[in-house]
Design a protein around this motif. Sequence first.
Motif, short mmCIF file in Angstrom:
data_model
loop_
_atom_site.label_atom_id
_atom_site.label_comp_id
_atom_site.label_asym_id
_atom_site.label_seq_id
_atom_site.Cartn_x
_atom_site.Cartn_y
_atom_site.Cartn_z
N GLY A 56 -10.39 -11.60 1.52
CA GLY A 56 -10.05 -11.30 -0.03
C GLY A 56 -8.86 -10.49 -0.14
N GLU A 57 -8.02 -10.16 0.90
CA GLU A 57 -6.86 -9.38 0.90
C GLU A 57 -5.95 -10.31 0.70
OE1 GLU A 57 -4.93 -5.37 3.29
OE2 GLU A 57 -5.96 -7.12 4.45
N THR A 58 -4.98 -10.06 -0.17
CA THR A 58 -3.50 -10.84 -0.34
C THR A 58 -2.65 -10.49 0.61
OG1 THR A 58 -2.49 -9.10 -1.66
CG2 THR A 58 -4.09 -10.59 -2.83
N THR A 59 -1.69 -11.42 0.93
CA THR A 59 -0.51 -10.99 1.75
C THR A 59 0.18 -9.76 1.43
OG1 THR A 59 -0.34 -13.54 2.15
CG2 THR A 59 1.41 -12.37 2.76
N ALA A 60 0.36 -9.64 0.08
CA ALA A 60 1.52 -8.53 -0.21
C ALA A 60 0.39 -6.93 0.29
CB ALA A 60 1.43 -8.32 -1.59
N ALA A 61 -0.79 -7.09 0.04
CA ALA A 61 -1.61 -5.98 0.41
C ALA A 61 -1.67 -5.75 1.85
CB ALA A 61 -3.01 -6.20 0.02
N CYS A 62 -1.73 -7.01 2.75
CA CYS A 62 -1.59 -6.78 4.19
C CYS A 62 -0.24 -6.37 4.63
CB CYS A 62 -2.09 -8.19 4.66
SG CYS A 62 -2.28 -8.27 6.36
N ARG A 104 -0.09 -2.88 4.47
CA ARG A 104 -0.95 -2.02 5.37
C ARG A 104 -0.20 -1.87 6.60
NH1 ARG A 104 -5.07 -3.83 8.00
NH2 ARG A 104 -5.27 -5.64 6.87
N LEU A 105 0.54 -3.50 6.96
CA LEU A 105 1.00 -3.06 8.29
C LEU A 105 2.29 -2.29 8.41
CD1 LEU A 105 0.97 -7.22 8.99
CD2 LEU A 105 -0.36 -5.26 10.26
N GLY A 106 3.00 -2.08 7.31
CA GLY A 106 4.03 -1.09 7.45
C GLY A 106 5.48 -2.02 7.67
N ALA A 107 6.47 -1.33 6.94
CA ALA A 107 7.94 -2.02 7.35
C ALA A 107 8.31 -1.98 8.67
CB ALA A 107 8.78 -1.18 6.48
N ALA A 159 0.42 -12.48 12.48
CA ALA A 159 -0.37 -11.30 12.55
C ALA A 159 -0.95 -10.94 11.23
CB ALA A 159 0.84 -10.32 12.60
N ILE A 160 -0.47 -11.47 10.19
CA ILE A 160 -1.15 -11.17 8.80
C ILE A 160 -2.69 -12.24 8.83
CG2 ILE A 160 -1.24 -11.73 6.32
CD1 ILE A 160 1.83 -11.27 6.56
N ARG A 161 -2.65 -13.33 9.36
CA ARG A 161 -3.72 -13.84 9.61
C ARG A 161 -4.87 -13.28 10.52
NH1 ARG A 161 0.06 -18.13 11.16
NH2 ARG A 161 0.65 -19.22 9.22
N GLU A 162 -4.25 -12.41 11.35
CA GLU A 162 -5.47 -11.87 12.33
C GLU A 162 -5.79 -10.50 11.75
OE1 GLU A 162 -5.21 -9.95 16.93
OE2 GLU A 162 -3.59 -11.34 16.30
N ALA A 163 -4.96 -9.89 10.97
CA ALA A 163 -5.39 -8.61 10.39
C ALA A 163 -5.79 -8.42 8.90
CB ALA A 163 -3.75 -7.66 10.32
N ARG A 164 -5.57 -9.69 8.31
CA ARG A 164 -6.05 -9.81 7.02
C ARG A 164 -7.60 -9.56 6.83
NH1 ARG A 164 -2.98 -13.90 3.29
NH2 ARG A 164 -3.62 -15.10 4.81
#
Length: 300
Positions: free
Chosen positions: A278-284, A287-290, A270-275
């Motif tokens: 230049g966005e980091t994993t932590a920032a993504c 944004r996705l939320g807990a 999901a991170i690969r698709e939504a990032r």
Amino acid sequence: LRMVAEKGREAHARDLTARQLASLASWRSMAPPSVLPDISPTWGEIALSSSVSPMSKVEESEPAAKLPISPPVGEMSGRTEGGAVKRPPVPARFPISIFNLTEGTALGIGLPFGSIPAQKLIDLTQHALTLGATEIRLAPHRALLFIGLSPTACHSLQQTATTLGFVTDAADPRTKIAACPGAPACASGRIATRDIAESIAAENRDLLDAVTLHISGCAKGCAHPGRAALTLVGGDNGAGLVVDGTAKALPAGYRPGYDAARGVGRIAAAIREARFRGETTAACLTRLGAVGVTELYRQE
């Protein structure tokens, strides 16, 4: 100290007489003249002078200069008024590479998750000795430094270490994972932490760019007591997921321990698709939320 010294080289404070002890009790400790009190005009402990120095040739009618006797707030570190400036943390540099020393070369090798089977360590050290290593030193971040090797020998030992499963690249994703021994090594472990960590590191290298993944066999969180971006913790219901918390927090979702790596894989996909670019994993993740991250983890 003078009183003790006068009694001889083998004397102790307990050898002092009652009269000497009474004399010591009457003394009062005084700070040396060079020590400045931890006070500042900011808080009113020191008032600005209303008169000029007697050494000055300024006329009495001229007002005194309104100058503080201590630096402004923030200019002197270590003062209680807030002068100590909080510096950003320095990124950890893992001593895992080939290093040129003043005399010779050294090879830094890391232990995955801080440990390695004894036989693999024996095999590596025996090979290092045959290559001419003269010393093995402990290094920060659970690494070993092999000293006294030639550059060619360093490369040979590095290849052997890679084959045995050691960490030979500072960018190895396993350096971003904190994992305790877990089951079956630890009686408290409820999940096989090291197996899960190895699977996640092999399949989701890009997930661990600037985040810490903590995999704990139980709620004690021995390997990483602090917060982590993602924490997997073993429990009665399997491997629980905690987002931006510690192993002691209540997991928001569970899946079987043997299948935990697949749940993290869904988060990574999901991170690969939504990032964004230049966005980091932590920032993504933020944004996705807990809630969204937990739902991804629980999906079958």
